[in-house]
Design an enzyme around this catalytic site. Sequence first.
Site, short mmCIF file in Angstrom:
data_model
loop_
_atom_site.label_atom_id
_atom_site.label_comp_id
_atom_site.label_asym_id
_atom_site.label_seq_id
_atom_site.Cartn_x
_atom_site.Cartn_y
_atom_site.Cartn_z
N CYS A 7 26.88 39.14 18.22
CA CYS A 7 27.42 40.36 18.36
C CYS A 7 26.03 41.43 18.00
O CYS A 7 25.20 41.29 17.02
CB CYS A 7 28.44 40.76 17.21
SG CYS A 7 29.20 42.46 17.41
N LEU A 8 25.80 42.51 18.67
CA LEU A 8 24.74 43.34 18.54
C LEU A 8 25.04 44.00 17.06
O LEU A 8 23.98 44.41 16.50
CB LEU A 8 24.89 44.49 19.44
CG LEU A 8 24.53 44.07 20.91
CD1 LEU A 8 24.61 45.19 21.81
CD2 LEU A 8 22.76 43.48 20.86
N HIS A 24 36.67 45.02 19.18
CA HIS A 24 36.06 45.96 18.63
C HIS A 24 36.74 47.39 18.44
O HIS A 24 36.72 48.08 17.23
CB HIS A 24 34.85 46.44 19.31
CG HIS A 24 33.52 45.50 18.91
ND1 HIS A 24 33.02 45.53 17.50
CD2 HIS A 24 32.74 44.80 19.56
CE1 HIS A 24 31.96 44.56 17.30
NE2 HIS A 24 31.53 44.11 18.77
N GLN A 60 30.72 50.94 18.51
CA GLN A 60 29.57 50.17 18.28
C GLN A 60 28.28 51.14 18.07
O GLN A 60 27.44 50.79 17.32
CB GLN A 60 29.14 48.75 18.98
CG GLN A 60 29.81 47.80 18.66
CD GLN A 60 29.57 46.62 19.43
OE1 GLN A 60 29.89 46.57 20.61
NE2 GLN A 60 28.58 45.61 18.76
N HIS A 87 36.20 40.10 23.14
CA HIS A 87 35.43 40.20 22.04
C HIS A 87 35.16 41.80 21.81
O HIS A 87 35.30 42.37 20.88
CB HIS A 87 33.88 39.73 22.09
CG HIS A 87 32.85 40.04 21.05
ND1 HIS A 87 32.35 39.36 20.35
CD2 HIS A 87 32.17 41.36 20.91
CE1 HIS A 87 31.33 39.93 19.55
NE2 HIS A 87 31.45 40.85 19.84
N GLU A 88 34.77 42.76 23.12
CA GLU A 88 34.79 44.00 23.14
C GLU A 88 35.99 44.68 22.86
O GLU A 88 36.08 45.70 22.07
CB GLU A 88 34.29 44.59 24.43
CG GLU A 88 32.94 43.89 24.88
CD GLU A 88 31.79 43.81 23.69
OE1 GLU A 88 31.81 44.81 23.02
OE2 GLU A 88 30.96 43.20 23.87
N GLY A 132 27.68 43.09 26.49
CA GLY A 132 28.84 43.94 26.23
C GLY A 132 28.50 45.05 25.17
O GLY A 132 27.93 44.46 24.32
ZN ZN Z 1 30.36 42.82 19.05
#
Ligand code: ZN
Length: 173
Positions: A89-90, A135, A51, A131-132, A46
Amino acid sequence: MAVLDVRLYGDPVLRRRAAPVREVTPEIEAWLDDMVETMHTEVGIGLAAIQVGIELRMLVVDEGHGTGRAYLNPVIVEQGGEQVGEEGCLSLPGIFADVRRPEWIVVEAMDRTGVPFRRRASGFLARVLQHEIDHLDGILFIDRLDKVTRDRLKRKIRREGFPAEPAVTGVRL
Ligand code: ZN
């Protein structure tokens, strides 16, 4: 299409609240394509627009077979149960921890053409979406951990930074 730079923990943009998408423009469609390409290149499941420095309430999720479903202005309208599972997480490469979240959710959003839809998700997909969506409000998964674990991870990041080439072993969102 282009691969965008993923912002890392410490970048102030990750703490901002993203603004609603008012209208799907060609620019937004192009960003969504770039986000899907970036997510697949970075081996994530995702990716939220914030991000990659785009401060709009939109995200993409790989719902299997290399897809990239877009959620614009997503809102969790119902939730229930409880699950605990590992997240990464990226924006926090190489950092993984177990996070407690609701087991199922119902999300209302617009698709990439601006058409509203409603989706019920449970288990892993519910985790990815939560999670997304976090963000979009400047919330990172480490904020959801107990204080002791969170402080330990923050100290580790301060001390060691992120690994230059983190092993892609866990779930990156
Ligand atoms: Zn993340």
